[in-house]
Design a protein around this motif. Sequence first.
Motif, PDB file in Angstrom:
ATOM      1  N   TYR A  61      27.114  54.735  52.812  1.00  0.00           N
ATOM      2  CA  TYR A  61      26.297  54.501  51.829  1.00  0.00           C
ATOM      3  C   TYR A  61      26.743  54.726  50.518  1.00  0.00           C
ATOM      4  CZ  TYR A  61      22.205  53.957  48.243  1.00  0.00           C
ATOM      5  OH  TYR A  61      21.660  53.657  47.209  1.00  0.00           O
ATOM      6  N   VAL A  62      27.160  56.159  50.662  1.00  0.00           N
ATOM      7  CA  VAL A  62      28.041  56.680  49.341  1.00  0.00           C
ATOM      8  C   VAL A  62      29.176  56.088  48.963  1.00  0.00           C
ATOM      9  CG1 VAL A  62      29.087  58.848  48.433  1.00  0.00           C
ATOM     10  CG2 VAL A  62      26.916  59.101  49.547  1.00  0.00           C
ATOM     11  N   ARG A  63      29.891  55.827  50.258  1.00  0.00           N
ATOM     12  CA  ARG A  63      31.333  54.658  49.825  1.00  0.00           C
ATOM     13  C   ARG A  63      30.946  53.524  49.297  1.00  0.00           C
ATOM     14  NH1 ARG A  63      32.891  56.831  54.876  1.00  0.00           N
ATOM     15  NH2 ARG A  63      32.429  55.029  55.803  1.00  0.00           N
ATOM     16  N   ALA A  64      29.892  52.892  49.855  1.00  0.00           N
ATOM     17  CA  ALA A  64      29.724  51.431  49.279  1.00  0.00           C
ATOM     18  C   ALA A  64      28.981  51.549  47.929  1.00  0.00           C
ATOM     19  CB  ALA A  64      28.366  50.780  50.298  1.00  0.00           C
ATOM     20  N   LEU A  65      28.268  52.852  47.616  1.00  0.00           N
ATOM     21  CA  LEU A  65      27.825  52.724  46.303  1.00  0.00           C
ATOM     22  C   LEU A  65      28.878  52.994  45.265  1.00  0.00           C
ATOM     23  CD1 LEU A  65      24.946  52.604  44.850  1.00  0.00           C
ATOM     24  CD2 LEU A  65      25.085  55.079  45.184  1.00  0.00           C
ATOM     25  N   ALA A  66      30.134  53.606  45.463  1.00  0.00           N
ATOM     26  CA  ALA A  66      31.138  54.216  44.986  1.00  0.00           C
ATOM     27  C   ALA A  66      31.708  52.699  44.803  1.00  0.00           C
ATOM     28  CB  ALA A  66      32.012  54.922  45.390  1.00  0.00           C
ATOM     29  N   GLY A  67      31.903  51.902  45.752  1.00  0.00           N
ATOM     30  CA  GLY A  67      32.641  50.708  45.662  1.00  0.00           C
ATOM     31  C   GLY A  67      32.122  49.799  44.666  1.00  0.00           C
ATOM     32  N   ALA A  68      30.811  49.819  44.834  1.00  0.00           N
ATOM     33  CA  ALA A  68      30.020  48.831  43.710  1.00  0.00           C
ATOM     34  C   ALA A  68      30.317  49.130  42.518  1.00  0.00           C
ATOM     35  CB  ALA A  68      28.428  48.915  44.279  1.00  0.00           C
ATOM     36  N   GLY A  69      30.276  50.496  42.013  1.00  0.00           N
ATOM     37  CA  GLY A  69      30.589  50.812  40.850  1.00  0.00           C
ATOM     38  C   GLY A  69      31.883  50.363  40.201  1.00  0.00           C
ATOM     39  N   GLU A  70      32.883  50.570  41.225  1.00  0.00           N
ATOM     40  CA  GLU A  70      34.215  50.229  40.757  1.00  0.00           C
ATOM     41  C   GLU A  70      34.443  48.722  40.715  1.00  0.00           C
ATOM     42  OE1 GLU A  70      36.721  51.767  44.069  1.00  0.00           O
ATOM     43  OE2 GLU A  70      36.340  54.057  43.407  1.00  0.00           O
ATOM     44  N   ALA A  71      33.609  48.121  41.547  1.00  0.00           N
ATOM     45  CA  ALA A  71      33.697  46.350  41.519  1.00  0.00           C
ATOM     46  C   ALA A  71      33.008  46.059  39.998  1.00  0.00           C
ATOM     47  CB  ALA A  71      32.961  45.776  42.579  1.00  0.00           C
ATOM     48  N   ALA A  72      31.934  46.769  39.704  1.00  0.00           N
ATOM     49  CA  ALA A  72      31.340  46.657  38.530  1.00  0.00           C
ATOM     50  C   ALA A  72      32.061  46.731  37.353  1.00  0.00           C
ATOM     51  CB  ALA A  72      29.966  47.440  38.334  1.00  0.00           C
ATOM     52  N   GLU A  73      33.086  47.844  37.262  1.00  0.00           N
ATOM     53  CA  GLU A  73      34.064  48.075  36.072  1.00  0.00           C
ATOM     54  C   GLU A  73      35.092  46.999  36.110  1.00  0.00           C
ATOM     55  OE1 GLU A  73      37.222  51.299  34.413  1.00  0.00           O
ATOM     56  OE2 GLU A  73      36.251  51.959  36.616  1.00  0.00           O
ATOM     57  N   LEU A  74      35.412  46.512  37.310  1.00  0.00           N
ATOM     58  CA  LEU A  74      36.654  45.417  37.243  1.00  0.00           C
ATOM     59  C   LEU A  74      36.187  44.312  36.838  1.00  0.00           C
ATOM     60  CD1 LEU A  74      38.219  46.279  40.784  1.00  0.00           C
ATOM     61  CD2 LEU A  74      39.276  46.532  38.424  1.00  0.00           C
ATOM     62  N   THR A  75      34.878  44.025  36.987  1.00  0.00           N
ATOM     63  CA  THR A  75      34.239  42.601  36.633  1.00  0.00           C
ATOM     64  C   THR A  75      33.385  42.592  35.349  1.00  0.00           C
ATOM     65  OG1 THR A  75      32.470  42.940  38.232  1.00  0.00           O
ATOM     66  CG2 THR A  75      34.704  41.637  38.890  1.00  0.00           C
ATOM     67  N   ALA A  76      33.185  43.682  34.633  1.00  0.00           N
ATOM     68  CA  ALA A  76      32.310  43.767  33.792  1.00  0.00           C
ATOM     69  C   ALA A  76      32.511  43.050  32.476  1.00  0.00           C
ATOM     70  CB  ALA A  76      32.519  45.305  33.070  1.00  0.00           C
ATOM     71  N   ARG A  77      31.507  42.400  31.981  1.00  0.00           N
ATOM     72  CA  ARG A  77      31.489  41.673  30.708  1.00  0.00           C
ATOM     73  C   ARG A  77      31.893  42.702  29.453  1.00  0.00           C
ATOM     74  NH1 ARG A  77      29.784  36.613  31.286  1.00  0.00           N
ATOM     75  NH2 ARG A  77      28.667  36.287  33.557  1.00  0.00           N
ATOM     76  N   GLY A  78      32.503  42.454  28.790  1.00  0.00           N
ATOM     77  CA  GLY A  78      33.095  42.987  27.585  1.00  0.00           C
ATOM     78  C   GLY A  78      34.222  44.091  27.839  1.00  0.00           C
ATOM     79  N   GLY A  79      34.619  44.080  28.984  1.00  0.00           N
ATOM     80  CA  GLY A  79      35.709  45.068  29.546  1.00  0.00           C
ATOM     81  C   GLY A  79      36.589  44.176  30.549  1.00  0.00           C
ATOM     82  N   LEU A  80      37.035  44.957  31.636  1.00  0.00           N
ATOM     83  CA  LEU A  80      38.316  44.305  32.224  1.00  0.00           C
ATOM     84  C   LEU A  80      37.747  42.927  32.865  1.00  0.00           C
ATOM     85  CD1 LEU A  80      38.955  47.581  34.442  1.00  0.00           C
ATOM     86  CD2 LEU A  80      40.335  46.496  32.363  1.00  0.00           C
ATOM     87  N   GLY A  81      36.657  42.569  33.047  1.00  0.00           N
ATOM     88  CA  GLY A  81      36.056  41.319  33.578  1.00  0.00           C
ATOM     89  C   GLY A  81      36.444  40.165  32.881  1.00  0.00           C
ATOM     90  N   ASP A  82      36.775  40.643  31.521  1.00  0.00           N
ATOM     91  CA  ASP A  82      36.900  39.486  30.231  1.00  0.00           C
ATOM     92  C   ASP A  82      38.421  39.351  30.156  1.00  0.00           C
ATOM     93  OD1 ASP A  82      34.298  39.186  29.708  1.00  0.00           O
ATOM     94  OD2 ASP A  82      34.193  40.414  28.103  1.00  0.00           O
ATOM     95  N   PHE A  83      39.329  39.853  30.850  1.00  0.00           N
ATOM     96  CA  PHE A  83      40.550  39.480  31.121  1.00  0.00           C
ATOM     97  C   PHE A  83      41.038  38.172  31.457  1.00  0.00           C
ATOM     98  CE2 PHE A  83      43.876  43.249  31.170  1.00  0.00           C
ATOM     99  CZ  PHE A  83      42.918  44.178  30.553  1.00  0.00           C
ATOM    100  N   GLY A  84      41.773  37.438  31.004  1.00  0.00           N
ATOM    101  CA  GLY A  84      42.282  36.104  31.488  1.00  0.00           C
ATOM    102  C   GLY A  84      43.111  36.403  32.797  1.00  0.00           C
ATOM    103  N   TRP A  85      43.129  35.659  33.306  1.00  0.00           N
ATOM    104  CA  TRP A  85      44.160  35.233  34.775  1.00  0.00           C
ATOM    105  C   TRP A  85      44.691  33.755  34.544  1.00  0.00           C
ATOM    106  CZ3 TRP A  85      43.808  37.216  40.273  1.00  0.00           C
ATOM    107  CH2 TRP A  85      43.294  38.606  40.459  1.00  0.00           C
ATOM    108  N   LEU A  86      45.980  33.733  34.211  1.00  0.00           N
ATOM    109  CA  LEU A  86      46.666  32.328  34.438  1.00  0.00           C
ATOM    110  C   LEU A  86      47.136  32.144  35.757  1.00  0.00           C
ATOM    111  CD1 LEU A  86      48.189  30.283  33.059  1.00  0.00           C
ATOM    112  CD2 LEU A  86      49.828  31.959  32.069  1.00  0.00           C
ATOM    113  N   LEU A  87      46.951  31.345  36.147  1.00  0.00           N
ATOM    114  CA  LEU A  87      47.185  30.824  37.468  1.00  0.00           C
ATOM    115  C   LEU A  87      48.069  29.559  37.394  1.00  0.00           C
ATOM    116  CD1 LEU A  87      43.452  30.731  38.991  1.00  0.00           C
ATOM    117  CD2 LEU A  87      44.876  32.692  38.936  1.00  0.00           C
ATOM    118  N   GLN A  88      49.351  30.010  37.893  1.00  0.00           N
ATOM    119  CA  GLN A  88      50.514  29.036  37.798  1.00  0.00           C
ATOM    120  C   GLN A  88      51.071  28.666  39.359  1.00  0.00           C
ATOM    121  OE1 GLN A  88      51.856  27.736  34.535  1.00  0.00           O
ATOM    122  NE2 GLN A  88      52.447  26.326  36.102  1.00  0.00           N
ATOM    123  N   PRO A  89      50.803  27.464  39.737  1.00  0.00           N
ATOM    124  CA  PRO A  89      51.128  27.311  41.058  1.00  0.00           C
ATOM    125  C   PRO A  89      52.416  26.576  41.141  1.00  0.00           C
ATOM    126  CG  PRO A  89      49.549  25.588  40.367  1.00  0.00           C
ATOM    127  CD  PRO A  89      49.767  26.756  39.328  1.00  0.00           C
TER     128      PRO A  89
END
Length: 336
Positions: free
Chosen positions: A295-323
């Motif tokens: 549970y503690v591991r999953a909770l920490a992972g959820a917090g890290e996922a929230a930082e990576l996808t946060a609005r106003g933060g890292l989640g607002d990064f653009g991904w340019l996808l070039q096939p």
Amino acid sequence: MNGAVEDGWRGWREATEEALYGLSGFYRRPGGPGPAGHFRTSVHASPLFAAAVARLLCRVDTALGHPAELAFVDMAAGRGELVTGVLEALPADVAARARGYAVERAGRPDGLGHRIEWLPTPPEGVAGLLFANEWLDNVPVDVAEMDAEGVPRRVLVRRDGTERLGEPVTGAEAEWLTRWWPLPAEEGLRAEIGLPRDRAWAAAVGGVGRGLAVAVDYAHAAGARPPFGTLTGFREGRRTAPVPDGSRDITAHVALDSCALPGASVVTQRAALHALGVTAGRPPLALAATDPTAYVRALAGAGEAAELTARGGLGDFGWLLQPVGVPLDALGLPGA
């Protein structure tokens, strides 16, 4: 322009090139902490990021028909954190065919895995995934500023950060401004001339024989450019003035829409990571009773996922996808 250089005045592109990549520049200075000692990227925020990129590499592998050698090219590799994490996160059958390339101007760090090739420029003709996390924002660009007569002029700078206006912007750079970042005729408005980034990205993509190239960065798009530009500095984890003396990172957000080649798509990091299985949902409370450690591991992972996808933060990064030679819709990514 020679007189300006002799007097210590240079365009921001030339000044930044020396400050970041000169022999004693910010990124090439030996013995320092590396980029992680000065600013926090998605790579440093959580191993979930490398795991998501590894899943993307597996999707590219499937789209390519499982080639005998599968390349992962890490642009602006820093100390090799991302390429190391991606290779470690791959399933055994994919890892056996994977080859890592770290592209970086600084020297190879001690202790880097033997499976990773350290290169100053991208490899040619590879099949796989080229991933440029916060690379383009460090490709130096010149800055233009509108003068009192409504003429965009190149901004010149000294080593101590003092600025003045130079000659009018002309030629291909003026054409780029007109198309991608037209400045209203209002004194003091500024733009970063992204043409060098367009060319750098096209060259990097040109090294991919088949597969996918991804550029991840703070970005802006036509119609919503910042009126005074985004040039800034970072040192020891804090934003600072962009002084080109080699003591700090100098960066500017990226016009990813101008970099995009035919067939590309630009999406947010939040959308891309969600499609790659990174979610910030809290684990069920029942898990705390049955397996507190999990549970503690999953909770920490959820917090890290929230930082990576946060609005106003890292989640607002653009991904340019070039096939390159594969259909983007085969990779299960948004915007295809």
